[in-house]
Design an enzyme around this catalytic site. Sequence first.
Site, short mmCIF file in Angstrom:
data_model
loop_
_atom_site.label_atom_id
_atom_site.label_comp_id
_atom_site.label_asym_id
_atom_site.label_seq_id
_atom_site.Cartn_x
_atom_site.Cartn_y
_atom_site.Cartn_z
N ASP A 1 -21.37 13.43 26.62
CA ASP A 1 -21.31 11.97 26.62
C ASP A 1 -20.52 11.58 25.37
O ASP A 1 -20.40 12.37 24.44
CB ASP A 1 -22.73 11.42 26.56
CG ASP A 1 -22.77 9.92 26.36
OD1 ASP A 1 -22.06 9.22 27.09
OD2 ASP A 1 -23.48 9.47 25.45
N ASP B 1 -27.31 11.34 24.68
CA ASP B 1 -28.36 10.70 23.88
C ASP B 1 -28.98 9.48 24.54
O ASP B 1 -30.01 9.01 24.08
CB ASP B 1 -27.78 10.27 22.53
CG ASP B 1 -26.82 9.09 22.67
OD1 ASP B 1 -26.97 8.11 21.92
OD2 ASP B 1 -25.93 9.15 23.54
N ASP C 1 -28.32 9.19 30.32
CA ASP C 1 -27.97 10.63 30.28
C ASP C 1 -29.13 11.50 30.76
O ASP C 1 -28.92 12.69 31.04
CB ASP C 1 -27.61 11.05 28.85
CG ASP C 1 -26.33 10.39 28.36
OD1 ASP C 1 -25.44 10.18 29.20
OD2 ASP C 1 -26.23 10.10 27.17
#
Length: 620
Positions: free
Chosen positions: A327, A514, A518
């Site tokens: 990410d 995080d 996700d």
Amino acid sequence: MKKGILTKSQKFQIMRICISAVLLALAMLLPVTGWGKIVLFLAAYAVVAYPVLWEALLNIIHGQVFDENFLMALASIGALGMKAFSEAVAVMLFYSVGELFESYAVNKSRRSITELMDIKPDHATLLKDGVETVVDPGEVSPGDLVIVKPGEKVPLDGTVEEGTSSVDTSALTGESIPVDVSEGDDISSGCVNLSGLLTVRVTKEFGESTVSKILDLVENAAGKKAPTEKFITKFARYYTPAVVAAAVILAFVPQIFEPAHPVADWFTSEWVYRALMFLVVSCPCALVISVPLSFFGGIGAASRKGILIKGSSYMESLTKIDTAIFDKTGTLTTGVFKVTDVKGPDDTLMLAAYAENYSSHPISLSIKEAYGEDIDENRIKDVHELAGKGISAIIDGRQIYAGNATLMKDQGIEVPESSEPGTLVYVAEDDTYHGHILISDEIKEDSAEALASLREQGIKTVMLTGDRDVIAEHVAEKLGITETHSQLLPSDKVALAEKIIDSDESGKVMFTGDGINDAPVLARADIGVAMGGMGSEAAIEAADVVIMDDKLSKLRTIISIAKRTMSIAKQNIVFALTVKAVILVISAIGLGNMWLAIFADVGVSVIAILNSMRTLVTRD
């Protein structure tokens, strides 16, 4: 238990070993014969053997016949029956030494985690109506005020209401540098207050606090066994009965083909002695002790670096990663957004701040921080958050949209194109473009180093982000990422990650993130790594590995520890099986003796345990 100090049971075990060794020496050296010598041998045997014999008996009663206690009991009692008294005592004596060494090694490995996890607070000082009361942390509720004095552990997660201080976060993050906190800062349970007096308003119950979650993760880590550990457990289950059967065959079948002799002599023949050696050699202690100890030590070594690995099964998967998906925001970048430019009428920033008022998204917070004025919520109505796109709201009776280009397109609003490297928040009134705000997010200092180390190991790096193409390309260029997917909705991110995972049949896929969005990918990936400092609770819960201080460069440390741990575990398996196989053959053909058999059991176990303890040492 403090480092280097033996437990009470270990001290008692040492005392028994010493008494047995003295009695054995007296039996072998004193000029006594007949029953006097036998009594000394039996006394030496009883002192050291009774825990093993008792454990073997209990296991038999409970239907667990074939284990190392049974093998040692059978071999030593058989030796007594053959009047090989010194060998019988030696079998138990050295086996007990090996057990003591194992106990010490396991405790040392456990201490590597326990010392780090010695963060559970004993009490909390509750402040109510100006009165301080010492209570159990579990009795404190969110919203209560607690006092944290210098030298005390922070009992629960909260926000500093009064005071300034430095706090030691090493138990959570592995970092030794103190962190300064003051009024308005969040503070996590388990930290140690080093200097000033702090008044903290509790935000979570103790069961939901950082310290409780970490302790739970560590306590449950041992329950998730690696395939190698499962193999050893299964191997021992079938191996031990097979060994006993082989020993019985070795003891009696060859005698069938020898000249006839009384049945009573069958039980004192050379073949029975070889079978007893066979039993001692075949004891699987070296495997069933050293392999789990290797993984436990690896988890402990990672914990000292501020990395929580939730089970040894993930340790094995970490060595097989060939694709790493990331990410962007909060993972590769700091996740700290700042407004760097505003284009449009003077009220553009105000309209965006009012529209984003109820959102806790980092972008929303940065807009409100840049606006810097109190927001009159009476002016805001009909707020709707559109996942992955933005927000619509009625402000002063005007329909306002604040969000990305996708939101504007959905509303049929044309916006100017921009190649500025940052996040653009467009503001529109009704169906007309009003202005836009540029927000920038910095790349973490160690992101480039972390990704470079992965590429050096042949691991492919991929970035998934909901940001615009221009921002994604800018970050990818800075970090050397060759595959980037941008402008993704949360559902798109999950679908794309699953496609990558499903297409990678040869290796393992790691995902690092995080945010709440996700969590599905973290759970779906072969290895999910969450940022423990900035990461959402959902991401931390779903992940297999948690980096407590958000330093991406620790990915190299994680993989290094995993590879070292797996290497040591495999070394122990090969070493133990090879040595035992060689000495089993030697024993079966009559070239060895009981002392060689004892080395093959206890000596190999001690060497394997010493090798396992190397996992406690990290090189990164």
